[in-house]
Scaffold this active site. Structure first.
Site, mmCIF file in Angstrom:
data_model
loop_
_atom_site.group_PDB
_atom_site.id
_atom_site.type_symbol
_atom_site.label_atom_id
_atom_site.label_comp_id
_atom_site.label_asym_id
_atom_site.label_seq_id
_atom_site.Cartn_x
_atom_site.Cartn_y
_atom_site.Cartn_z
ATOM 1 N N GLY A 126 -1.872 -3.264 14.258
ATOM 2 C CA GLY A 126 -1.977 -3.848 12.854
ATOM 3 C C GLY A 126 -1.764 -5.269 12.983
ATOM 4 O O GLY A 126 -2.534 -6.172 12.872
ATOM 5 N N ARG A 167 8.092 -9.574 2.908
ATOM 6 C CA ARG A 167 8.889 -9.320 4.122
ATOM 7 C C ARG A 167 10.271 -10.097 4.154
ATOM 8 O O ARG A 167 11.215 -9.478 4.691
ATOM 9 C CB ARG A 167 8.044 -9.856 5.289
ATOM 10 C CG ARG A 167 6.374 -9.018 5.473
ATOM 11 C CD ARG A 167 6.043 -9.227 6.730
ATOM 12 N NE ARG A 167 6.684 -8.692 7.820
ATOM 13 C CZ ARG A 167 7.266 -9.289 8.530
ATOM 14 N NH1 ARG A 167 7.553 -10.844 8.619
ATOM 15 N NH2 ARG A 167 7.948 -8.784 9.712
ATOM 16 N N TYR A 178 13.044 -7.191 4.795
ATOM 17 C CA TYR A 178 13.714 -7.077 6.110
ATOM 18 C C TYR A 178 14.693 -8.250 6.779
ATOM 19 O O TYR A 178 14.587 -8.395 7.746
ATOM 20 C CB TYR A 178 12.334 -7.059 7.031
ATOM 21 C CG TYR A 178 11.337 -6.021 6.674
ATOM 22 C CD1 TYR A 178 11.521 -4.635 6.802
ATOM 23 C CD2 TYR A 178 10.159 -6.409 6.300
ATOM 24 C CE1 TYR A 178 10.560 -3.923 6.371
ATOM 25 C CE2 TYR A 178 9.206 -5.593 6.234
ATOM 26 C CZ TYR A 178 9.154 -4.189 5.940
ATOM 27 O OH TYR A 178 8.369 -3.313 5.857
ATOM 28 N N CYS A 233 13.206 -12.750 -10.852
ATOM 29 C CA CYS A 233 14.555 -12.840 -11.094
ATOM 30 C C CYS A 233 15.576 -11.752 -10.164
ATOM 31 O O CYS A 233 16.030 -10.611 -10.671
ATOM 32 C CB CYS A 233 14.788 -12.303 -12.485
ATOM 33 S SG CYS A 233 14.130 -13.480 -13.631
HETATM 34 N N1 LLP Z 1 0.256 3.166 13.866
HETATM 35 C C1 LLP Z 1 1.122 3.818 12.907
HETATM 36 C C2 LLP Z 1 1.269 5.322 12.943
HETATM 37 C C3 LLP Z 1 2.081 2.994 12.011
HETATM 38 O O1 LLP Z 1 2.954 3.672 11.350
HETATM 39 C C4 LLP Z 1 1.856 1.591 12.178
HETATM 40 C C5 LLP Z 1 2.811 0.913 11.331
HETATM 41 C C6 LLP Z 1 1.011 1.058 13.061
HETATM 42 C C7 LLP Z 1 0.025 1.929 13.912
HETATM 43 C C8 LLP Z 1 0.775 -0.384 13.116
HETATM 44 O O2 LLP Z 1 1.802 -1.092 13.384
HETATM 45 P P1 LLP Z 1 1.780 -2.792 13.922
HETATM 46 O O3 LLP Z 1 0.817 -2.840 14.926
HETATM 47 O O4 LLP Z 1 1.066 -3.356 12.559
HETATM 48 O O5 LLP Z 1 2.911 -2.995 14.376
HETATM 49 N N2 LLP Z 1 5.883 -3.487 6.598
HETATM 50 C C9 LLP Z 1 6.339 -3.839 8.057
HETATM 51 C C10 LLP Z 1 5.767 -3.206 8.947
HETATM 52 C C11 LLP Z 1 5.458 -1.665 8.896
HETATM 53 C C12 LLP Z 1 4.831 -1.016 9.820
HETATM 54 C C13 LLP Z 1 4.666 0.689 9.611
HETATM 55 N N3 LLP Z 1 3.532 1.123 10.254
HETATM 56 C C14 LLP Z 1 6.568 -5.301 8.299
HETATM 57 O O6 LLP Z 1 6.134 -6.166 7.494
HETATM 58 O O7 LLP Z 1 6.931 -5.925 9.301
#
Ligand code: LLP
Length: 419
Positions: free
Chosen positions: A279, A316, A320, A347
């Protein structure tokens, strides 16, 4: 500046591809997410081409950025999709994605979601519990279908990332314990006739900076895969999930090439299709969040740049404590640099976009928050009754409004007053 060359300065002014960022602010206002189509295509191609010659499928994780235009561009490249909800499924279909290249992840798939995914013929359900297997069997039988599934395994491996985005430890809700996997496979084969086990999946976390945990996760899956192959179970793929990190500050994540080659080397002996679900690496560096400085507030203790974007637009940093680069759209050599906390109008003290940033700025200046293409717009909300930002995609010298700014009536369109 930690961003791609698709965002670059000319005469001290920030451009995206051939367009002045300031022109986008003039036309569409702020706050606005701005994406580079070239950057998106380049990330996609790098991923896809790095696995040429090996049967593979890239299933972009829709949650990272689910705008229809982004999904459509990827769909036209032949990309597959990793979805986690009915909403994401419908987005992919509306964007022209091929259902046959969709995998469905997530621990809490509802009956309605499963029924729709079966009806459109997605390629695989990544199953995360025994209870989900039982529900899938009941629904598949009801529709007289045999449905393709993969077991998502929780390998109990520390992905060495922020605890909120680690998913591969026993304490996390995700996946099936490796010890339970073989008995569950036997259960599928013997008592769940409407399920066809075609894959093994795992995803240990996000923003990974090291390849070692992925190698260990694959090693953990190995005995299970070997056993399944020995039993002549017609496995078709191994899915290693997403998770490769990107550079926000001065981290040094492995390159896409290093990541895919490491996975390829570990998996090639099985002669199965490799599925990956990136992603962040596909979209993070394709986008910025453009914002305007409303006020500068100097106190005896701190200086604040109060901008018109906030934690509801980009969550983010608040959620985090994430660091995102912040830079001026116009570099102003004549203005004195100072250290600022860049904060929004919401706020909450958690409403900051960056702390202690050295900036040469004045009221009404434009700032860009970099590496905001992933988990930016897709995690935005209406908190403090703030309309969501506009989204603009730039392709060469063309700009496209790919999501109009929400207007005030959008905020309460779905609500009503009781009589
Ligand atoms: N596959 C599964 C089953 C997942 O749960 C996720 C992300 C991905 C693929 C994609 O992961 P990536 O390649 O994007 O790391 N909101 C957080 C990230 C949460 C990721 C959740 N799952 C942030 O802003 O860092």
């Amino acid at each position: 500046m930690a961003t791609t060359h698709y965002f670059h300065y000319q005469n001290n002014q920030l451009f995206v591809e051939n367009i002045e960022i300031a022109a986008i602010a003039a036309q569409f206002g702020t706050p606005t997410y701005i994406y580079s189509q070239c950057a998106l295509l380049s990330n996609w191609q790098e991923f896809d081409q790095s696995l040429q010659g090996t049967p593979h499928r890239i299933c972009y994780a829709v949650k990272a950025n689910s705008n229809l235009a982004i999904l459509n561009i990827l769909a036209k490249q032949g990309c597959g999709f990793d979805i986690v909800s009915l909403g994401e499924l419908e987005r992919v279909l509306a964007a022209g994605g091929d259902p046959n290249k969709i995998v469905f992840s997530g621990v809490g798939k509802t009956t309605v979601e499963i029924e729709r995914a079966i009806a459109v013929g997605i390629s695989c359900f990544n199953v995360e519990s025994e209870s989900e297997l039982e529900r899938l069997q009941i629904i598949a039988k009801q529709y007289n279908k045999i449905i393709p599934i993969a077991l998502r395994i929780n390998p109990n491996i520390d992905a060495k990332t922020h605890p909120y985005i680690a998913t591969g430890l026993h304490e996390n809700k995700f996946g099936i314990e490796i010890e339970k996997a073989w008995p569950l496979c036997q259960k599928i084969l013997t008592t769940l006739p409407n399920l066809k086990l075609i894959g093994i999946a795992c995803h240990i976390g996000s923003q990974l900076m090291e390849l070692q945990p992925i190698i260990e996760a694959i090693d953990c899956l190995d005995p299970l895969i070997q056993k399944l192959l020995k039993e002549n179970i017609s496995l078709q793929h191994i899915n290693i999930g997403g998770g490769l990190g990107v550079q926000y500050q001065n981290e040094t994540p492995p390159s896409i090439q290093e990541y895919t080659q490491t996975i390829r080397k570990k998996l090639e002996k099985y002669k199965l299709e490799i599925i990956l679900e990136p992603g962040r690496t596909i979209v993070a560096n394709t986008g910025i969040l453009l914002t305007k400085i409303e006020y500068i507030k100097q106190t005896a203790h701190k200086n604040f740049a109060i901008v018109d974007a906030a934690m509801n637009d980009l969550m983010r940093p608040a959620l985090y404590d994430a660091w995102q680069p912040i830079f001026s759209v116009f570099k102003k050599p004549h203005v004195k640099e100072n250290t600022y906390d860049v904060v929004g109008p919401v706020c909450e003290s958690a409403d900051f976009l960056g702390k202690n940033r050295l900036l040469a700025i004045e009221v009404n200046d434009l700032l860009a928050i970099g590496i905001a293409g992933a988990y930016g717009a897709s995690m935005s909300s209406n908190y403090n009754s703030r309309p969501r930002a506009a989204e603009v995609l730039v392709d060469g010298d063309k700009m496209h409004l790919i999501r109009r700014r929400e207007e005030i009536p959008d905020l309460f369109r779905l609500e009503s007053i009781t009589n």
